[in-house]
Design a protein around this motif. Structure first.
Motif, PDB file in Angstrom:
ATOM      1  N   MET A   1       7.520 -27.321   7.610  1.00  0.00           N
ATOM      2  CA  MET A   1       6.584 -27.032   9.047  1.00  0.00           C
ATOM      3  C   MET A   1       6.087 -28.196   8.943  1.00  0.00           C
ATOM      4  SD  MET A   1       4.247 -23.928   9.617  1.00  0.00           S
ATOM      5  CE  MET A   1       2.957 -24.219   8.415  1.00  0.00           C
ATOM      6  N   SER A   2       5.727 -28.788  10.075  1.00  0.00           N
ATOM      7  CA  SER A   2       4.833 -30.004  10.471  1.00  0.00           C
ATOM      8  C   SER A   2       3.633 -29.477  10.988  1.00  0.00           C
ATOM      9  CB  SER A   2       5.363 -30.740  11.544  1.00  0.00           C
ATOM     10  OG  SER A   2       6.972 -31.273  11.044  1.00  0.00           O
ATOM     11  N   ILE A   3       2.636 -30.388  10.601  1.00  0.00           N
ATOM     12  CA  ILE A   3       1.302 -30.074  11.085  1.00  0.00           C
ATOM     13  C   ILE A   3       1.043 -30.993  12.060  1.00  0.00           C
ATOM     14  CG2 ILE A   3      -1.232 -29.905  10.457  1.00  0.00           C
ATOM     15  CD1 ILE A   3      -0.482 -29.321   7.474  1.00  0.00           C
ATOM     16  N   PRO A   4       0.193 -30.563  13.334  1.00  0.00           N
ATOM     17  CA  PRO A   4       0.164 -31.341  14.511  1.00  0.00           C
ATOM     18  C   PRO A   4      -1.142 -32.191  14.151  1.00  0.00           C
ATOM     19  CG  PRO A   4      -0.603 -29.384  14.935  1.00  0.00           C
ATOM     20  CD  PRO A   4      -0.042 -28.973  13.629  1.00  0.00           C
ATOM     21  N   PRO A   5      -1.160 -33.405  14.435  1.00  0.00           N
ATOM     22  CA  PRO A   5      -2.249 -34.356  14.197  1.00  0.00           C
ATOM     23  C   PRO A   5      -3.609 -33.630  14.786  1.00  0.00           C
ATOM     24  CG  PRO A   5      -1.086 -35.302  16.007  1.00  0.00           C
ATOM     25  CD  PRO A   5      -0.181 -34.215  15.517  1.00  0.00           C
ATOM     26  N   PRO A   6      -4.809 -34.000  14.234  1.00  0.00           N
ATOM     27  CA  PRO A   6      -5.932 -33.268  14.533  1.00  0.00           C
ATOM     28  C   PRO A   6      -6.560 -33.954  15.794  1.00  0.00           C
ATOM     29  CG  PRO A   6      -6.309 -35.035  12.906  1.00  0.00           C
ATOM     30  CD  PRO A   6      -4.925 -34.809  13.037  1.00  0.00           C
ATOM     31  N   GLU A   7      -6.046 -34.911  16.192  1.00  0.00           N
ATOM     32  CA  GLU A   7      -6.473 -35.555  17.477  1.00  0.00           C
ATOM     33  C   GLU A   7      -5.501 -36.510  18.087  1.00  0.00           C
ATOM     34  OE1 GLU A   7     -10.458 -37.448  19.479  1.00  0.00           O
ATOM     35  OE2 GLU A   7     -10.202 -37.413  17.341  1.00  0.00           O
ATOM     36  N   VAL A   8      -5.213 -36.319  19.414  1.00  0.00           N
ATOM     37  CA  VAL A   8      -4.217 -37.052  19.936  1.00  0.00           C
ATOM     38  C   VAL A   8      -4.826 -37.956  21.139  1.00  0.00           C
ATOM     39  CG1 VAL A   8      -1.918 -37.223  21.221  1.00  0.00           C
ATOM     40  CG2 VAL A   8      -2.120 -35.657  19.430  1.00  0.00           C
ATOM     41  N   LEU A   9      -4.932 -39.136  21.310  1.00  0.00           N
ATOM     42  CA  LEU A   9      -5.593 -39.865  22.438  1.00  0.00           C
ATOM     43  C   LEU A   9      -4.633 -40.751  23.271  1.00  0.00           C
ATOM     44  CD1 LEU A   9      -8.388 -41.194  20.299  1.00  0.00           C
ATOM     45  CD2 LEU A   9      -8.355 -39.375  21.621  1.00  0.00           C
ATOM     46  N   LEU A  10      -4.332 -40.561  24.396  1.00  0.00           N
ATOM     47  CA  LEU A  10      -3.583 -41.335  25.129  1.00  0.00           C
ATOM     48  C   LEU A  10      -4.345 -42.516  25.537  1.00  0.00           C
ATOM     49  CD1 LEU A  10      -2.298 -38.906  27.916  1.00  0.00           C
ATOM     50  CD2 LEU A  10      -1.029 -39.859  26.109  1.00  0.00           C
ATOM     51  N   VAL A  11      -3.571 -43.612  25.210  1.00  0.00           N
ATOM     52  CA  VAL A  11      -4.192 -45.123  25.433  1.00  0.00           C
ATOM     53  C   VAL A  11      -3.251 -45.909  26.511  1.00  0.00           C
ATOM     54  CG1 VAL A  11      -5.488 -45.267  23.065  1.00  0.00           C
ATOM     55  CG2 VAL A  11      -2.962 -45.978  23.415  1.00  0.00           C
ATOM     56  N   ASP A  12      -3.922 -47.023  26.912  1.00  0.00           N
ATOM     57  CA  ASP A  12      -3.063 -48.020  28.083  1.00  0.00           C
ATOM     58  C   ASP A  12      -2.418 -49.319  27.315  1.00  0.00           C
ATOM     59  OD1 ASP A  12      -3.168 -46.108  30.235  1.00  0.00           O
ATOM     60  OD2 ASP A  12      -5.361 -46.533  30.321  1.00  0.00           O
ATOM     61  N   SER A  13      -2.964 -49.570  26.032  1.00  0.00           N
ATOM     62  CA  SER A  13      -2.659 -50.792  25.272  1.00  0.00           C
ATOM     63  C   SER A  13      -1.865 -50.324  24.240  1.00  0.00           C
ATOM     64  CB  SER A  13      -3.913 -51.565  25.086  1.00  0.00           C
ATOM     65  OG  SER A  13      -3.853 -52.580  24.332  1.00  0.00           O
ATOM     66  N   ARG A  14      -0.929 -51.199  23.593  1.00  0.00           N
ATOM     67  CA  ARG A  14      -0.384 -51.032  22.377  1.00  0.00           C
ATOM     68  C   ARG A  14      -1.038 -51.286  21.134  1.00  0.00           C
ATOM     69  NH1 ARG A  14       4.816 -50.219  22.378  1.00  0.00           N
ATOM     70  NH2 ARG A  14       6.297 -50.292  24.371  1.00  0.00           N
ATOM     71  N   ASP A  67       4.715 -39.898  25.077  1.00  0.00           N
ATOM     72  CA  ASP A  67       3.802 -39.304  26.048  1.00  0.00           C
ATOM     73  C   ASP A  67       4.582 -37.934  26.428  1.00  0.00           C
ATOM     74  OD1 ASP A  67       1.888 -38.586  27.954  1.00  0.00           O
ATOM     75  OD2 ASP A  67       2.285 -40.435  29.177  1.00  0.00           O
ATOM     76  N   GLY A  68       3.785 -37.101  26.362  1.00  0.00           N
ATOM     77  CA  GLY A  68       4.394 -35.580  26.484  1.00  0.00           C
ATOM     78  C   GLY A  68       5.112 -34.805  25.457  1.00  0.00           C
ATOM     79  N   ALA A  69       5.521 -35.463  24.397  1.00  0.00           N
ATOM     80  CA  ALA A  69       6.352 -34.980  23.386  1.00  0.00           C
ATOM     81  C   ALA A  69       5.528 -33.855  22.639  1.00  0.00           C
ATOM     82  CB  ALA A  69       6.730 -36.169  22.584  1.00  0.00           C
ATOM     83  N   ASP A  70       6.322 -33.054  21.825  1.00  0.00           N
ATOM     84  CA  ASP A  70       5.475 -32.177  20.846  1.00  0.00           C
ATOM     85  C   ASP A  70       5.180 -32.901  19.577  1.00  0.00           C
ATOM     86  OD1 ASP A  70       4.736 -30.043  19.310  1.00  0.00           O
ATOM     87  OD2 ASP A  70       6.726 -29.194  19.064  1.00  0.00           O
TER      88      ASP A  70
END
Length: 90
Positions: A1-14, A67-70
């Motif tokens: 079982m995987s645990i989701p990350p505590p926070e997901v931030l969308l960014v525009d730079s690599r 982006d948009g993945a589980d």
């Protein structure tokens, strides 16, 4: 079982930086370094995301393959790590 990350931030730079406290705000005498961790610079690779090794924040490249993945189903990828498993964008 995987645990989701505590926070997901969308960014525009690599290339991103994380200090673990950028989202924490305080009043007079605010000192984010005391609440977070040393600032680290991370590079998003072909997977489209990278995880901070200190606080497990996940940085996802906007419009990238993750982006948009589980995110609970994706493996942890620390900066400069390579994971041979391709991700399956949902």
């Amino acid at each position: 079982m995987s645990i989701p990350p505590p926070e997901v931030l969308l960014v525009d730079s690599r290339r991103v930086s994380c200090d673990g406290a950028s989202g924490i705000r305080g009043g007079k005498g605010f000192r984010p370094a005391a609440l977070g961790h040393p600032r680290v610079f991370l590079e998003i690779d072909e997977h489209g995301y990278v995880d901070c090794g200190y606080c497990d924040r996940r940085f996802v490249l906007r419009g990238g393959p993750a982006d948009g993945a589980d995110h609970a189903a994706l493996p942890d990828i620390a900066s400069a790590a390579s994971d041979p498993r391709p991700i399956d964008p949902v």
